[in-house]
Design an enzyme around this catalytic site. Structure first.
Site, PDB file in Angstrom:
ATOM      1  N   CYS A 108      -3.695  -0.992  -1.995  1.00 18.69           N
ATOM      2  CA  CYS A 108      -3.828   0.489  -2.511  1.00 18.69           C
ATOM      3  C   CYS A 108      -4.820   0.600  -3.849  1.00 18.69           C
ATOM      4  O   CYS A 108      -4.608   0.241  -4.985  1.00 18.69           O
ATOM      5  CB  CYS A 108      -2.464   0.868  -2.606  1.00 18.69           C
ATOM      6  SG  CYS A 108      -2.893   2.961  -3.125  1.00 18.69           S
ATOM      7  N   HIS A 151      -8.628   3.911   3.353  1.00 25.52           N
ATOM      8  CA  HIS A 151      -8.786   4.563   4.846  1.00 25.52           C
ATOM      9  C   HIS A 151     -10.338   4.529   4.975  1.00 25.52           C
ATOM     10  O   HIS A 151     -10.721   4.594   6.183  1.00 25.52           O
ATOM     11  CB  HIS A 151      -8.461   6.087   4.600  1.00 25.52           C
ATOM     12  CG  HIS A 151      -6.824   5.895   4.694  1.00 25.52           C
ATOM     13  ND1 HIS A 151      -6.180   5.319   3.952  1.00 25.52           N
ATOM     14  CD2 HIS A 151      -6.120   6.581   5.543  1.00 25.52           C
ATOM     15  CE1 HIS A 151      -4.739   5.622   4.191  1.00 25.52           C
ATOM     16  NE2 HIS A 151      -4.671   6.401   5.339  1.00 25.52           N
ATOM     17  N   ASP A 163       0.914  -1.288  -0.004  1.00 26.09           N
ATOM     18  CA  ASP A 163       0.040  -0.261   0.002  1.00 26.09           C
ATOM     19  C   ASP A 163       0.924   1.284   0.014  1.00 26.09           C
ATOM     20  O   ASP A 163       2.241   1.186   0.392  1.00 26.09           O
ATOM     21  CB  ASP A 163      -0.950  -0.039   1.127  1.00 26.09           C
ATOM     22  CG  ASP A 163      -1.838   1.122   1.144  1.00 26.09           C
ATOM     23  OD1 ASP A 163      -2.276   1.545   0.278  1.00 26.09           O
ATOM     24  OD2 ASP A 163      -2.013   1.725   2.158  1.00 26.09           O
ATOM     25  N   SER A 164       0.142   2.298  -0.254  1.00 27.41           N
ATOM     26  CA  SER A 164       1.055   3.775  -0.084  1.00 27.41           C
ATOM     27  C   SER A 164       1.348   3.866   1.208  1.00 27.41           C
ATOM     28  O   SER A 164       2.170   4.799   1.306  1.00 27.41           O
ATOM     29  CB  SER A 164       0.067   4.653  -0.876  1.00 27.41           C
ATOM     30  OG  SER A 164      -1.073   4.915  -0.209  1.00 27.41           O
ATOM     31  N   GLU A 220      -6.046   9.836   9.076  1.00 23.31           N
ATOM     32  CA  GLU A 220      -5.055   9.449   9.753  1.00 23.31           C
ATOM     33  C   GLU A 220      -4.768  10.406  10.745  1.00 23.31           C
ATOM     34  O   GLU A 220      -4.142  10.177  11.937  1.00 23.31           O
ATOM     35  CB  GLU A 220      -3.926  10.073   8.719  1.00 23.31           C
ATOM     36  CG  GLU A 220      -3.812   9.067   7.810  1.00 23.31           C
ATOM     37  CD  GLU A 220      -2.639   9.034   6.766  1.00 23.31           C
ATOM     38  OE1 GLU A 220      -1.844   9.560   7.026  1.00 23.31           O
ATOM     39  OE2 GLU A 220      -2.594   7.659   6.187  1.00 23.31           O
ATOM     40  N   CYS A 241     -11.098   3.203  -1.027  1.00 21.57           N
ATOM     41  CA  CYS A 241     -10.003   3.570  -0.734  1.00 21.57           C
ATOM     42  C   CYS A 241      -9.424   2.795   0.501  1.00 21.57           C
ATOM     43  O   CYS A 241     -10.495   2.711   1.183  1.00 21.57           O
ATOM     44  CB  CYS A 241     -10.085   5.148  -0.587  1.00 21.57           C
ATOM     45  SG  CYS A 241      -8.416   5.973   0.334  1.00 21.57           S
TER      46      CYS A 241
HETATM   47  N1  DGL Z   1      -3.928   3.970  -0.479  1.00 26.10           N
HETATM   48  C1  DGL Z   1      -4.502   4.938  -1.008  1.00 26.10           C
HETATM   49  C2  DGL Z   1      -5.698   4.227  -1.861  1.00 26.10           C
HETATM   50  O1  DGL Z   1      -6.436   3.350  -1.361  1.00 26.10           O
HETATM   51  C3  DGL Z   1      -5.273   5.958  -0.090  1.00 26.10           C
HETATM   52  C4  DGL Z   1      -3.815   6.862   0.590  1.00 26.10           C
HETATM   53  C5  DGL Z   1      -3.237   7.609  -0.850  1.00 26.10           C
HETATM   54  O2  DGL Z   1      -3.731   8.532  -1.438  1.00 26.10           O
HETATM   55  O3  DGL Z   1      -2.038   7.081  -0.806  1.00 26.10           O
HETATM   56  O4  DGL Z   1      -6.332   4.777  -2.650  1.00 26.10           O
END
Ligand code: DGL
Length: 266
Positions: free
Chosen positions: A74, A187, A11-12, A153, A185
């Site tokens: 991600c 989050h 993931d990012s 976050e 997403c």
């Molecule tokens: N992990 C990203 C997503 O699921 C969210 C956070 C980001 O923008 O990197 O799109």
């Protein structure tokens, strides 16, 4: 390939830990290696070229660790870079868009689905395409919700400010008549309470983490790569200093992470 190789999850940042948890619940025997690209987060406001470059770096790193499959947890990376990542690795690669779209296509009764995600995910149209492939004729209404990631976050899951922001973002979706909403997403599952209150009980919320875990297991079984027994271990890597990741992982996702290793890309 040996069944005792780990599964890579990428993931990012830390949101993909929701997918790690789902994979771990479904397949506790499997070793998991998680990579959070914390030096480059957020991906959601970046271009396809940049997200692809970052995703390839992480994918190659995990491939070098000997993973038997890679889960791109991600949504933004899955939407923008999945074909390139899949082409660059010798092991199977799974994203979260297709499992999320499958779950939404199966859930909708009136054939009208909403999708929320980062700016890049929504602009890519990846969810809409995946949904239409599975259910031609489906109506899709989308909304980018860029402020949700920082709010999550910050730990403001049910804060008044989050409710205000969510009301504004979801205004159009509420009036559109959707009966299913994809949380596109990593989050957003943490905002389920607020989203449910705003959208009402008739709209089903789709969290792709569970469905992704299920499809990962199916894939491993079909390739004869599912580990039979034992107790899986987890390893965590980040590309920036681990301190913030350690703190937020526990606070936000409730994942007990003791050791986080740092791997910085040049
Ligand atoms: N992990 C990203 C997503 O699921 C969210 C956070 C980001 O923008 O990197 O799109």
């Amino acid at each position: 390939m040996r069944t005792d190789r780990p599964i890579g999850i990428f993931d990012s940042g830390l949101g993909g830990l929701t997918v790690l948890e789902a994979v771990s619940r479904r397949m506790p025997e499997e070793d998991l290696i998680y990579f959070g690209d914390t030096a480059h987060v957020p991906y959601g406001s970046k271009s396809k070229e940049t997200v692809t470059r970052y995703s390839l770096e992480v994918a190659r790193f995990l491939a070098a660790k000997g993973v038997k499959a890679l889960v791109v947890a991600c949504n933004t990376s899955s939407a923008l870079a999945l074909p390139e990542v899949a082409r660059s690795l010798k092991v199977p690669v799974l994203g979260v868009i297709q499992p999320g779209a499958d779950a939404a296509a199966a859930a909708t009764r009136n054939g009208h689905v909403g999708i929320i995600g980062t700016e890049a995910t929504i602009a890519s149209g990846a969810y809409t395409r995946a949904l239409r492939e599975r259910r031609p004729g489906v109506r899709v209404t989308t909304a980018a919700c860029p402020l949700f990631v920082p709010l999550v976050e910050e730990g403001w899951w049910s804060h008044r400010a989050t409710t205000l922001v969510a009301r504004r973002y979801l205004e159009g979706l509420r009036r559109s008549g959707i009966d299913t909403l994809v949380l596109g997403c990593t989050h957003y599952p943490l905002l389920k309470g607020v989203l449910r209150r705003i959208m009402g009980p008739r709209v089903r919320l789709i969290d792709s983490a569970e469905q992704t875990a299920l499809e990962t297991e199916r894939l491993l079984l079909s390739l004869g790569l599912r580990r039979a027994g034992g107790r899986g271990r987890r390893r965590f890597f980040v590309s920036d200093a681990p301190r913030r990741f350690l703190r937020l992982a526990r606070r936000l996702v409730g994942v007990r992470v003791r050791v986080v290793e740092q791997h910085a890309f040049d």
